[in-house]
Design a protein around this motif. Structure first.
Motif, PDB file in Angstrom:
ATOM      1  N   ASN A   1     -20.878  29.078 -15.798  1.00 51.69           N
ATOM      2  CA  ASN A   1     -21.287  30.472 -15.632  1.00 51.69           C
ATOM      3  C   ASN A   1     -20.228  31.180 -14.767  1.00 51.69           C
ATOM      4  O   ASN A   1     -19.855  30.682 -13.692  1.00 51.69           O
ATOM      5  N   HIS A   2     -19.762  32.329 -15.244  1.00 53.48           N
ATOM      6  CA  HIS A   2     -18.698  33.067 -14.553  1.00 53.48           C
ATOM      7  C   HIS A   2     -19.069  33.398 -13.093  1.00 53.48           C
ATOM      8  O   HIS A   2     -18.227  33.313 -12.186  1.00 53.48           O
ATOM      9  N   LEU A   3     -20.332  33.766 -12.868  1.00 55.10           N
ATOM     10  CA  LEU A   3     -20.757  34.145 -11.514  1.00 55.10           C
ATOM     11  C   LEU A   3     -20.783  32.925 -10.589  1.00 55.10           C
ATOM     12  O   LEU A   3     -20.414  33.000  -9.418  1.00 55.10           O
TER      13      LEU A   3
ATOM     14  N   GLY B   1     -18.817  30.468 -11.005  1.00 58.01           N
ATOM     15  CA  GLY B   1     -17.391  30.266 -10.762  1.00 58.01           C
ATOM     16  C   GLY B   1     -16.932  31.091  -9.562  1.00 58.01           C
ATOM     17  O   GLY B   1     -16.312  30.565  -8.628  1.00 58.01           O
ATOM     18  N   HIS B   2     -17.281  32.381  -9.550  1.00 62.58           N
ATOM     19  CA  HIS B   2     -16.886  33.228  -8.411  1.00 62.58           C
ATOM     20  C   HIS B   2     -17.393  32.627  -7.092  1.00 62.58           C
ATOM     21  O   HIS B   2     -16.672  32.613  -6.101  1.00 62.58           O
ATOM     22  N   MET B   3     -18.630  32.131  -7.082  1.00 66.58           N
ATOM     23  CA  MET B   3     -19.173  31.541  -5.844  1.00 66.58           C
ATOM     24  C   MET B   3     -18.325  30.348  -5.400  1.00 66.58           C
ATOM     25  O   MET B   3     -18.076  30.159  -4.219  1.00 66.58           O
TER      26      MET B   3
ATOM     27  N   SER C   1     -18.769  42.265  -8.278  1.00 67.71           N
ATOM     28  CA  SER C   1     -17.675  42.336  -9.253  1.00 67.71           C
ATOM     29  C   SER C   1     -17.774  43.645 -10.028  1.00 67.71           C
ATOM     30  O   SER C   1     -18.498  44.553  -9.631  1.00 67.71           O
ATOM     31  N   GLY C   2     -17.041  43.695 -11.137  1.00 68.05           N
ATOM     32  CA  GLY C   2     -17.071  44.908 -11.952  1.00 68.05           C
ATOM     33  C   GLY C   2     -18.388  45.040 -12.705  1.00 68.05           C
ATOM     34  O   GLY C   2     -18.802  46.132 -13.075  1.00 68.05           O
ATOM     35  N   GLY C   3     -19.071  43.929 -12.939  1.00 72.29           N
ATOM     36  CA  GLY C   3     -20.304  43.962 -13.724  1.00 72.29           C
ATOM     37  C   GLY C   3     -21.546  43.563 -12.944  1.00 72.29           C
ATOM     38  O   GLY C   3     -22.660  43.767 -13.424  1.00 72.29           O
TER      39      GLY C   3
ATOM     40  N   ALA D   1     -20.981  47.388  -7.741  1.00 69.05           N
ATOM     41  CA  ALA D   1     -20.098  47.978  -6.724  1.00 69.05           C
ATOM     42  C   ALA D   1     -18.694  48.211  -7.296  1.00 69.05           C
ATOM     43  O   ALA D   1     -18.094  49.279  -7.098  1.00 69.05           O
ATOM     44  N   GLY D   2     -18.157  47.227  -8.027  1.00 75.18           N
ATOM     45  CA  GLY D   2     -16.821  47.372  -8.607  1.00 75.18           C
ATOM     46  C   GLY D   2     -16.767  48.523  -9.604  1.00 75.18           C
ATOM     47  O   GLY D   2     -15.777  49.266  -9.678  1.00 75.18           O
ATOM     48  N   GLU D   3     -17.868  48.675 -10.337  1.00 69.53           N
ATOM     49  CA  GLU D   3     -17.966  49.760 -11.315  1.00 69.53           C
ATOM     50  C   GLU D   3     -17.894  51.109 -10.596  1.00 69.53           C
ATOM     51  O   GLU D   3     -17.250  52.048 -11.069  1.00 69.53           O
TER      52      GLU D   3
ATOM     53  N   PHE E   1     -16.373  51.723  -7.720  1.00 68.34           N
ATOM     54  CA  PHE E   1     -14.962  51.910  -7.332  1.00 68.34           C
ATOM     55  C   PHE E   1     -14.170  52.423  -8.548  1.00 68.34           C
ATOM     56  O   PHE E   1     -13.375  53.362  -8.443  1.00 68.34           O
ATOM     57  N   ASP E   2     -14.372  51.785  -9.697  1.00 65.31           N
ATOM     58  CA  ASP E   2     -13.611  52.163 -10.889  1.00 65.31           C
ATOM     59  C   ASP E   2     -13.939  53.587 -11.342  1.00 65.31           C
ATOM     60  O   ASP E   2     -13.050  54.353 -11.727  1.00 65.31           O
ATOM     61  N   LYS E   3     -15.244  53.955 -11.270  1.00 64.47           N
ATOM     62  CA  LYS E   3     -15.645  55.293 -11.742  1.00 64.47           C
ATOM     63  C   LYS E   3     -15.151  56.384 -10.793  1.00 64.47           C
ATOM     64  O   LYS E   3     -14.709  57.443 -11.237  1.00 64.47           O
TER      65      LYS E   3
ATOM     66  N   GLY F   1      -9.866  50.682 -10.376  1.00 65.82           N
ATOM     67  CA  GLY F   1      -9.944  51.569  -9.220  1.00 65.82           C
ATOM     68  C   GLY F   1      -9.990  50.876  -7.867  1.00 65.82           C
ATOM     69  O   GLY F   1      -9.506  51.422  -6.878  1.00 65.82           O
ATOM     70  N   GLY F   2     -10.578  49.668  -7.820  1.00 66.53           N
ATOM     71  CA  GLY F   2     -10.777  48.991  -6.539  1.00 66.53           C
ATOM     72  C   GLY F   2      -9.501  48.861  -5.715  1.00 66.53           C
ATOM     73  O   GLY F   2      -9.440  49.337  -4.571  1.00 66.53           O
ATOM     74  N   PRO F   3      -8.458  48.247  -6.275  1.00 62.61           N
ATOM     75  CA  PRO F   3      -7.242  48.047  -5.478  1.00 62.61           C
ATOM     76  C   PRO F   3      -6.586  49.363  -5.041  1.00 62.61           C
ATOM     77  O   PRO F   3      -6.081  49.461  -3.923  1.00 62.61           O
TER      78      PRO F   3
ATOM     79  N   ILE G   1      -8.122  52.316  -4.481  1.00 63.08           N
ATOM     80  CA  ILE G   1      -8.940  52.915  -3.416  1.00 63.08           C
ATOM     81  C   ILE G   1      -8.733  52.150  -2.107  1.00 63.08           C
ATOM     82  O   ILE G   1      -8.572  52.747  -1.039  1.00 63.08           O
ATOM     83  N   ASP G   2      -8.703  50.839  -2.204  1.00 64.64           N
ATOM     84  CA  ASP G   2      -8.485  49.997  -1.024  1.00 64.64           C
ATOM     85  C   ASP G   2      -7.188  50.418  -0.315  1.00 64.64           C
ATOM     86  O   ASP G   2      -7.151  50.616   0.912  1.00 64.64           O
ATOM     87  N   ARG G   3      -6.139  50.595  -1.110  1.00 63.42           N
ATOM     88  CA  ARG G   3      -4.823  50.944  -0.551  1.00 63.42           C
ATOM     89  C   ARG G   3      -4.828  52.346   0.056  1.00 63.42           C
ATOM     90  O   ARG G   3      -4.410  52.560   1.191  1.00 63.42           O
TER      91      ARG G   3
ATOM     92  N   GLY H   1     -16.493  37.389  -6.192  1.00 64.84           N
ATOM     93  CA  GLY H   1     -16.310  38.433  -7.204  1.00 64.84           C
ATOM     94  C   GLY H   1     -15.127  39.327  -6.865  1.00 64.84           C
ATOM     95  O   GLY H   1     -14.635  39.326  -5.726  1.00 64.84           O
ATOM     96  N   GLY H   2     -14.683  40.098  -7.854  1.00 60.42           N
ATOM     97  CA  GLY H   2     -13.467  40.900  -7.709  1.00 60.42           C
ATOM     98  C   GLY H   2     -13.441  41.811  -6.491  1.00 60.42           C
ATOM     99  O   GLY H   2     -12.395  41.992  -5.854  1.00 60.42           O
ATOM    100  N   VAL H   3     -14.601  42.381  -6.124  1.00 58.56           N
ATOM    101  CA  VAL H   3     -14.633  43.305  -4.984  1.00 58.56           C
ATOM    102  C   VAL H   3     -14.435  42.540  -3.659  1.00 58.56           C
ATOM    103  O   VAL H   3     -14.141  43.141  -2.624  1.00 58.56           O
TER     104      VAL H   3
ATOM    105  N   ALA I   1     -11.973  41.096  -2.967  1.00 58.24           N
ATOM    106  CA  ALA I   1     -10.563  41.332  -2.611  1.00 58.24           C
ATOM    107  C   ALA I   1     -10.450  42.504  -1.637  1.00 58.24           C
ATOM    108  O   ALA I   1      -9.408  42.705  -1.009  1.00 58.24           O
ATOM    109  N   ASN I   2     -11.516  43.285  -1.506  1.00 61.31           N
ATOM    110  CA  ASN I   2     -11.447  44.506  -0.694  1.00 61.31           C
ATOM    111  C   ASN I   2     -11.232  44.194   0.791  1.00 61.31           C
ATOM    112  O   ASN I   2     -12.003  43.462   1.400  1.00 61.31           O
ATOM    113  N   SER I   3     -10.189  44.802   1.350  1.00 62.43           N
ATOM    114  CA  SER I   3      -9.806  44.430   2.717  1.00 62.43           C
ATOM    115  C   SER I   3     -10.877  44.813   3.737  1.00 62.43           C
ATOM    116  O   SER I   3     -11.142  44.054   4.671  1.00 62.43           O
TER     117      SER I   3
ATOM    118  N   THR J   1     -10.350  37.929  -7.625  1.00 61.93           N
ATOM    119  CA  THR J   1     -10.575  38.494  -8.963  1.00 61.93           C
ATOM    120  C   THR J   1     -10.553  37.341  -9.976  1.00 61.93           C
ATOM    121  O   THR J   1     -10.301  36.192  -9.626  1.00 61.93           O
ATOM    122  N   ASP J   2     -10.829  37.649 -11.233  1.00 59.31           N
ATOM    123  CA  ASP J   2     -11.037  36.597 -12.229  1.00 59.31           C
ATOM    124  C   ASP J   2      -9.870  35.611 -12.294  1.00 59.31           C
ATOM    125  O   ASP J   2      -8.709  36.013 -12.400  1.00 59.31           O
ATOM    126  N   ASN J   3     -10.208  34.333 -12.232  1.00 61.15           N
ATOM    127  CA  ASN J   3      -9.196  33.274 -12.281  1.00 61.15           C
ATOM    128  C   ASN J   3      -9.866  31.990 -12.752  1.00 61.15           C
ATOM    129  O   ASN J   3     -11.082  31.837 -12.643  1.00 61.15           O
TER     130      ASN J   3
END
Ligand code: KG4
Ligand code: ZN
Length: 346
Positions: free
Chosen positions: A110-112, A114-116, A150-152, A176-178, A180-182, A193-195, A197-199, A282-284, A286-288, A314-316
Protein backbone atom coordinates in the motif's frame (compact mmCIF):
# COMPACT_ATOMS: atom_id res chain seq x y z
CA UNK A 1 17.46 -9.77 2.45
CA UNK A 2 17.73 -7.79 -0.76
CA UNK A 3 14.46 -6.29 -2.02
CA UNK A 4 13.95 -4.57 -5.36
CA UNK A 5 10.99 -2.20 -5.18
CA UNK A 6 9.01 -0.44 -7.89
CA UNK A 7 6.76 2.58 -7.36
CA UNK A 8 4.64 4.06 -10.17
CA UNK A 9 1.49 5.17 -8.36
CA UNK A 10 1.39 8.69 -9.76
CA UNK A 11 3.84 10.60 -11.95
CA UNK A 12 7.26 9.41 -10.74
CA UNK A 13 8.82 6.20 -12.05
CA UNK A 14 10.96 4.84 -9.27
CA UNK A 15 12.99 1.73 -8.43
CA UNK A 16 15.21 0.99 -5.44
CA UNK A 17 17.30 -1.78 -3.97
CA UNK A 18 17.12 -1.98 -0.16
CA UNK A 19 18.83 -4.37 2.24
CA UNK A 20 16.87 -5.73 5.26
CA UNK A 21 14.25 -2.98 5.05
CA UNK A 22 16.58 -0.24 6.30
CA UNK A 23 19.70 0.12 4.19
CA UNK A 24 19.13 1.85 0.86
CA UNK A 25 21.67 0.65 -1.71
CA UNK A 26 20.11 2.62 -4.55
CA UNK A 27 17.08 4.80 -5.19
CA UNK A 28 16.30 6.01 -8.70
CA UNK A 29 13.45 8.42 -9.45
CA UNK A 30 12.56 9.52 -12.98
CA UNK A 31 10.34 12.57 -12.56
CA UNK A 32 7.68 13.42 -15.14
CA UNK A 33 7.07 16.96 -13.89
CA UNK A 34 8.29 18.47 -17.16
CA UNK A 35 5.62 16.58 -19.11
CA UNK A 36 2.73 17.67 -16.88
CA UNK A 37 3.79 21.21 -16.01
CA UNK A 38 2.05 22.96 -18.86
CA UNK A 39 -1.29 21.36 -17.90
CA UNK A 40 -0.99 22.59 -14.29
CA UNK A 41 -1.58 19.08 -12.93
CA UNK A 42 -1.01 15.41 -13.69
CA UNK A 43 -2.55 13.99 -16.87
CA UNK A 44 -3.15 10.28 -16.12
CA UNK A 45 -2.80 9.12 -19.73
CA UNK A 46 0.56 10.87 -20.16
CA UNK A 47 1.73 9.46 -16.82
CA UNK A 48 1.06 5.83 -17.71
CA UNK A 49 2.63 6.13 -21.17
CA UNK A 50 5.77 7.67 -19.72
CA UNK A 51 6.01 4.94 -17.04
CA UNK A 52 6.02 2.32 -19.81
CA UNK A 53 8.86 4.11 -21.60
CA UNK A 54 11.16 4.41 -18.61
CA UNK A 55 10.34 1.54 -16.25
CA UNK A 56 12.95 -0.90 -17.61
CA UNK A 57 15.85 1.61 -17.73
CA UNK A 58 14.94 2.81 -14.22
CA UNK A 59 15.04 -0.77 -12.81
CA UNK A 60 18.33 -1.40 -14.62
CA UNK A 61 19.84 1.76 -13.19
CA UNK A 62 18.70 0.89 -9.66
CA UNK A 63 20.49 -2.48 -9.91
CA UNK A 64 23.62 -0.91 -11.40
CA UNK A 65 23.84 1.79 -8.75
CA UNK A 66 23.44 -0.87 -6.04
CA UNK A 67 26.12 -2.93 -7.75
CA UNK A 68 23.75 -5.92 -7.87
CA UNK A 69 22.33 -8.25 -10.53
CA UNK A 70 18.82 -9.64 -10.88
CA UNK A 71 20.23 -12.92 -9.51
CA UNK A 72 21.11 -11.25 -6.18
CA UNK A 73 17.51 -10.28 -5.41
CA UNK A 74 15.47 -12.08 -2.73
CA UNK A 75 12.09 -10.43 -3.36
CA UNK A 76 10.35 -7.75 -5.41
CA UNK A 77 7.92 -5.25 -3.86
CA UNK A 78 5.54 -2.99 -5.74
CA UNK A 79 2.96 -0.33 -4.99
CA UNK A 80 -0.47 -1.75 -5.81
CA UNK A 81 -2.60 1.22 -4.66
CA UNK A 82 -3.88 3.78 -3.96
CA UNK A 83 -3.01 5.84 -7.04
CA UNK A 84 -3.78 6.27 -10.73
CA UNK A 85 -4.80 2.86 -11.99
CA UNK A 86 -3.01 3.14 -15.36
CA UNK A 87 0.21 4.20 -13.62
CA UNK A 88 -0.02 1.48 -10.97
CA UNK A 89 -0.59 -1.14 -13.65
CA UNK A 90 2.80 -0.48 -15.26
CA UNK A 91 4.69 -1.06 -12.00
CA UNK A 92 2.60 -4.09 -11.02
CA UNK A 93 3.18 -5.75 -14.43
CA UNK A 94 6.93 -5.08 -14.25
CA UNK A 95 7.14 -6.49 -10.71
CA UNK A 96 5.18 -9.60 -11.69
CA UNK A 97 7.57 -10.17 -14.60
CA UNK A 98 10.58 -9.92 -12.26
CA UNK A 99 8.97 -12.19 -9.66
CA UNK A 100 7.88 -14.84 -12.19
CA UNK A 101 11.09 -14.95 -14.19
CA UNK A 102 13.41 -15.06 -11.13
CA UNK A 103 11.03 -17.19 -9.06
CA UNK A 104 11.23 -14.80 -6.08
CA UNK A 105 8.36 -13.58 -3.86
CA UNK A 106 6.16 -10.73 -5.06
CA UNK A 107 4.99 -8.27 -2.39
CA UNK A 108 2.11 -5.87 -3.06
CA UNK A 109 2.47 -2.74 -0.92
CA UNK A 110 0.00 0.00 0.00
CA UNK A 111 1.45 3.37 -1.07
CA UNK A 112 0.46 5.06 2.22
CA UNK A 113 2.05 2.28 4.23
CA UNK A 114 5.15 2.83 2.09
CA UNK A 115 5.22 6.53 3.04
CA UNK A 116 5.02 5.55 6.74
CA UNK A 117 7.97 3.19 6.35
CA UNK A 118 10.19 5.97 5.00
CA UNK A 119 10.57 6.67 8.73
CA UNK A 120 12.35 3.33 9.21
CA UNK A 121 15.02 4.10 6.64
CA UNK A 122 18.41 4.35 8.19
CA UNK A 123 20.84 5.40 5.56
CA UNK A 124 24.41 4.55 6.56
CA UNK A 125 25.20 3.32 3.07
CA UNK A 126 24.08 6.61 1.56
CA UNK A 127 26.27 8.57 3.95
CA UNK A 128 29.18 6.33 2.99
CA UNK A 129 28.45 7.25 -0.60
CA UNK A 130 28.95 10.92 0.06
CA UNK A 131 25.50 11.72 1.45
CA UNK A 132 24.96 13.74 4.58
CA UNK A 133 26.52 11.83 7.54
CA UNK A 134 23.89 13.37 9.79
CA UNK A 135 21.33 11.29 7.95
CA UNK A 136 22.66 8.26 9.81
CA UNK A 137 19.72 7.85 12.09
CA UNK A 138 17.59 5.58 14.15
CA UNK A 139 14.18 4.85 12.68
CA UNK A 140 10.82 5.20 14.39
CA UNK A 141 9.58 2.43 16.68
CA UNK A 142 6.07 1.09 17.40
CA UNK A 143 3.66 2.22 18.67
CA UNK A 144 3.55 5.58 16.92
CA UNK A 145 1.22 8.24 15.62
CA UNK A 146 1.89 9.09 11.97
CA UNK A 147 0.72 12.19 10.15
CA UNK A 148 0.36 11.19 6.49
CA UNK A 149 0.21 14.26 4.26
CA UNK A 150 0.43 13.93 0.49
CA UNK A 151 -1.18 15.20 -2.68
CA UNK A 152 -4.13 12.82 -2.27
CA UNK A 153 -4.31 12.08 1.47
CA UNK A 154 -4.20 13.78 4.85
CA UNK A 155 -4.70 11.51 7.82
CA UNK A 156 -3.56 10.75 11.34
CA UNK A 157 -2.89 7.07 11.88
CA UNK A 158 -2.14 5.14 15.04
CA UNK A 159 0.27 2.27 14.29
CA UNK A 160 0.57 -0.38 16.98
CA UNK A 161 2.67 -2.81 14.95
CA UNK A 162 3.16 -3.96 11.39
CA UNK A 163 -0.24 -3.94 9.67
CA UNK A 164 -2.00 -2.81 12.86
CA UNK A 165 -3.25 0.62 11.87
CA UNK A 166 -6.18 2.70 13.07
CA UNK A 167 -7.17 5.91 11.30
CA UNK A 168 -7.90 8.55 13.95
CA UNK A 169 -8.82 11.33 11.55
CA UNK A 170 -8.61 12.46 7.95
CA UNK A 171 -9.46 15.33 5.65
CA UNK A 172 -13.10 15.89 4.88
CA UNK A 173 -12.31 17.57 1.54
CA UNK A 174 -8.94 18.54 0.01
CA UNK A 175 -5.65 16.95 1.03
CA UNK A 176 -2.97 19.30 2.41
CA UNK A 177 -0.74 18.81 -0.66
CA UNK A 178 -3.72 19.48 -2.90
CA UNK A 179 -4.28 22.80 -1.10
CA UNK A 180 -0.63 23.78 -1.67
CA UNK A 181 -0.97 22.85 -5.36
CA UNK A 182 -4.29 24.72 -5.80
CA UNK A 183 -3.08 27.89 -4.06
CA UNK A 184 0.10 27.84 -6.16
CA UNK A 185 -1.92 27.35 -9.33
CA UNK A 186 -4.22 30.25 -8.42
CA UNK A 187 -1.20 32.49 -7.75
CA UNK A 188 0.41 31.25 -11.00
CA UNK A 189 3.47 29.91 -9.20
CA UNK A 190 3.75 26.65 -11.14
CA UNK A 191 3.37 22.93 -10.43
CA UNK A 192 3.81 21.16 -8.09
CA UNK A 193 2.93 23.96 -5.69
CA UNK A 194 4.35 22.61 -2.42
CA UNK A 195 8.06 23.12 -3.11
CA UNK A 196 7.51 26.59 -4.67
CA UNK A 197 5.41 27.80 -1.75
CA UNK A 198 7.92 26.37 0.72
CA UNK A 199 10.72 28.32 -0.99
CA UNK A 200 8.80 31.60 -1.42
CA UNK A 201 7.41 31.51 2.12
CA UNK A 202 10.93 31.84 3.49
CA UNK A 203 10.95 35.42 2.17
CA UNK A 204 7.49 36.26 3.54
CA UNK A 205 5.90 37.22 6.86
CA UNK A 206 3.77 34.34 8.21
CA UNK A 207 1.90 36.81 10.44
CA UNK A 208 0.97 39.15 7.55
CA UNK A 209 -2.51 37.64 7.09
CA UNK A 210 -4.40 35.84 9.83
CA UNK A 211 -6.03 32.99 7.89
CA UNK A 212 -8.43 31.04 10.10
CA UNK A 213 -6.98 27.74 11.34
CA UNK A 214 -9.69 25.31 10.20
CA UNK A 215 -11.30 22.53 12.29
CA UNK A 216 -9.45 23.17 15.53
CA UNK A 217 -12.70 23.08 17.51
CA UNK A 218 -13.10 20.02 19.74
CA UNK A 219 -16.11 18.66 17.79
CA UNK A 220 -13.94 17.92 14.72
CA UNK A 221 -11.59 15.60 16.60
CA UNK A 222 -8.62 14.67 14.45
CA UNK A 223 -10.31 15.49 11.13
CA UNK A 224 -9.07 18.17 8.76
CA UNK A 225 -10.47 20.45 6.06
CA UNK A 226 -8.32 22.45 3.67
CA UNK A 227 -10.70 23.63 0.97
CA UNK A 228 -11.88 26.60 3.08
CA UNK A 229 -8.39 27.97 3.57
CA UNK A 230 -7.72 27.71 -0.15
CA UNK A 231 -10.91 29.75 -0.75
CA UNK A 232 -9.82 32.22 1.95
CA UNK A 233 -6.59 32.82 0.02
CA UNK A 234 -8.52 33.35 -3.23
CA UNK A 235 -10.96 35.75 -1.53
CA UNK A 236 -8.13 37.68 0.11
CA UNK A 237 -6.35 38.15 -3.21
CA UNK A 238 -9.58 39.20 -4.97
CA UNK A 239 -10.46 41.71 -2.23
CA UNK A 240 -7.01 43.24 -2.15
CA UNK A 241 -6.27 43.15 -5.88
CA UNK A 242 -5.99 46.94 -6.06
CA UNK A 243 -3.52 47.19 -3.20
CA UNK A 244 0.05 46.07 -3.46
CA UNK A 245 0.35 42.58 -2.00
CA UNK A 246 3.46 40.53 -1.51
CA UNK A 247 2.98 36.98 -2.78
CA UNK A 248 5.64 35.90 -0.29
CA UNK A 249 3.46 37.15 2.60
CA UNK A 250 0.35 35.43 1.26
CA UNK A 251 2.04 32.04 0.87
CA UNK A 252 3.92 32.35 4.17
CA UNK A 253 0.64 33.07 6.01
CA UNK A 254 -1.16 30.25 4.18
CA UNK A 255 1.61 27.75 4.90
CA UNK A 256 1.75 28.77 8.56
CA UNK A 257 -2.00 28.22 8.98
CA UNK A 258 -1.87 24.76 7.36
CA UNK A 259 1.18 23.68 9.35
CA UNK A 260 -0.31 24.94 12.64
CA UNK A 261 -3.37 22.73 12.20
CA UNK A 262 -1.40 19.66 11.07
CA UNK A 263 1.05 19.89 13.95
CA UNK A 264 -1.50 20.71 16.64
CA UNK A 265 -3.72 17.73 15.79
CA UNK A 266 -0.82 15.29 15.49
CA UNK A 267 0.68 16.21 18.85
CA UNK A 268 -2.79 16.13 20.42
CA UNK A 269 -3.45 12.65 18.99
CA UNK A 270 -0.25 11.32 20.54
CA UNK A 271 -0.83 12.94 23.93
CA UNK A 272 -4.52 11.96 24.16
CA UNK A 273 -3.83 8.37 23.15
CA UNK A 274 -0.80 8.01 25.42
CA UNK A 275 1.65 7.29 22.58
CA UNK A 276 5.19 8.61 22.90
CA UNK A 277 6.39 8.45 19.26
CA UNK A 278 5.24 10.56 16.35
CA UNK A 279 6.38 10.54 12.74
CA UNK A 280 5.66 12.25 9.48
CA UNK A 281 4.97 10.80 6.03
CA UNK A 282 3.97 11.72 2.45
CA UNK A 283 5.08 14.38 -0.02
CA UNK A 284 4.15 17.32 2.23
CA UNK A 285 6.60 15.95 4.82
CA UNK A 286 9.24 17.62 2.61
CA UNK A 287 7.91 20.97 3.85
CA UNK A 288 10.59 22.74 5.85
CA UNK A 289 8.20 24.49 8.25
CA UNK A 290 6.20 21.32 8.91
CA UNK A 291 9.41 19.40 9.64
CA UNK A 292 10.79 21.99 12.04
CA UNK A 293 7.47 22.72 13.79
CA UNK A 294 6.66 19.06 14.38
CA UNK A 295 10.13 18.53 15.84
CA UNK A 296 9.74 21.58 18.05
CA UNK A 297 6.19 21.16 19.29
CA UNK A 298 6.55 17.38 19.57
CA UNK A 299 9.64 17.79 21.76
CA UNK A 300 7.85 20.41 23.88
CA UNK A 301 5.12 17.84 24.52
CA UNK A 302 7.76 15.26 25.55
CA UNK A 303 7.35 13.13 22.41
CA UNK A 304 10.04 11.40 20.35
CA UNK A 305 9.69 12.80 16.82
CA UNK A 306 10.97 11.05 13.70
CA UNK A 307 10.88 12.61 10.26
CA UNK A 308 11.86 10.77 7.09
CA UNK A 309 15.15 11.68 5.38
CA UNK A 310 14.32 14.48 2.95
CA UNK A 311 15.04 12.40 -0.17
CA UNK A 312 12.41 9.84 0.86
CA UNK A 313 9.57 12.28 1.54
CA UNK A 314 8.00 12.49 -1.92
CA UNK A 315 7.17 9.35 -3.91
CA UNK A 316 10.06 6.89 -4.07
CA UNK A 317 10.56 3.12 -4.25
CA UNK A 318 12.94 2.86 -1.28
CA UNK A 319 10.02 3.34 1.15
CA UNK A 320 8.07 0.64 -0.73
CA UNK A 321 11.00 -1.77 -0.28
CA UNK A 322 11.02 -1.08 3.48
CA UNK A 323 7.29 -1.67 3.85
CA UNK A 324 7.55 -4.71 1.54
CA UNK A 325 10.29 -6.25 3.65
CA UNK A 326 8.07 -6.06 6.76
CA UNK A 327 4.99 -7.25 4.91
CA UNK A 328 6.81 -10.31 3.62
CA UNK A 329 8.00 -11.18 7.11
CA UNK A 330 4.55 -10.66 8.66
CA UNK A 331 2.17 -11.98 5.99
CA UNK A 332 4.24 -13.85 3.40
CA UNK A 333 4.21 -13.10 -0.35
CA UNK A 334 1.31 -11.80 -2.45
CA UNK A 335 -0.33 -13.83 -5.19
CA UNK A 336 0.91 -13.30 -8.77
CA UNK A 337 -2.73 -12.48 -9.57
CA UNK A 338 -2.76 -9.21 -7.53
CA UNK A 339 -4.33 -6.26 -9.29
CA UNK A 340 -3.76 -2.54 -8.82
CA UNK A 341 -6.54 -0.88 -6.79
CA UNK A 342 -6.95 2.89 -7.29
CA UNK A 343 -8.77 3.44 -3.98
CA UNK A 344 -6.87 0.91 -1.83
CA UNK A 345 -7.40 1.62 1.88
CA UNK A 346 -4.66 1.49 4.49
O1 KG4 B 1 3.51 11.78 -1.71
P1 KG4 B 1 3.58 12.60 -2.93
O2 KG4 B 1 4.91 12.71 -3.63
O3 KG4 B 1 2.52 12.08 -3.98
C1 KG4 B 1 1.28 11.62 -3.56
O4 KG4 B 1 1.22 10.45 -3.11
O5 KG4 B 1 0.32 12.43 -3.61
O6 KG4 B 1 3.03 14.05 -2.55
C2 KG4 B 1 2.95 15.06 -3.50
C3 KG4 B 1 2.46 16.31 -2.80
C4 KG4 B 1 2.14 17.45 -3.77
O7 KG4 B 1 0.87 17.97 -3.45
C5 KG4 B 1 3.24 18.46 -3.51
O8 KG4 B 1 2.87 19.80 -3.73
C6 KG4 B 1 3.53 18.20 -2.04
O9 KG4 B 1 3.47 16.81 -1.91
N1 KG4 B 1 4.87 18.69 -1.64
C7 KG4 B 1 5.04 19.68 -0.74
C8 KG4 B 1 6.44 19.92 -0.68
N2 KG4 B 1 7.06 19.05 -1.54
C9 KG4 B 1 6.07 18.30 -2.10
N3 KG4 B 1 4.15 20.39 -0.02
C10 KG4 B 1 4.64 21.35 0.79
N4 KG4 B 1 5.96 21.65 0.89
C11 KG4 B 1 6.89 20.96 0.19
N5 KG4 B 1 8.18 21.26 0.30
ZN1 ZN C 1 2.82 9.58 -2.25
Amino acid sequence: MLVLAIETSCDDTSAAVVNNGVEVLSSVIASQTEFHKKYGGIVPEIASRRHIEVINPVIKEALERADKDFGDLDAVAVTCGPGLVGSLLVGVCAAKAVSYSLDIPLIGVNHLEGHMYANFINSPSLSKRGGNPNEEREGVSFPFICLIVSGGHTMIVEAKGYGKYRTLGQTRDDAAGEAFDKVARFLKLGFPGGPVIDRLAKEGDPKAIDFKRPMLEEEYGYDFSFSGIKTAVVNYVMRNAQRGMRTQDIVASFQRAVVDVLVEKTVKAAVENGIGNICLAGGVSANSLLRSELMLRGAEAGLRVTIPPFEYTTDNAAMIACAGFHRLKADGPSQLSIKPVAGLKL
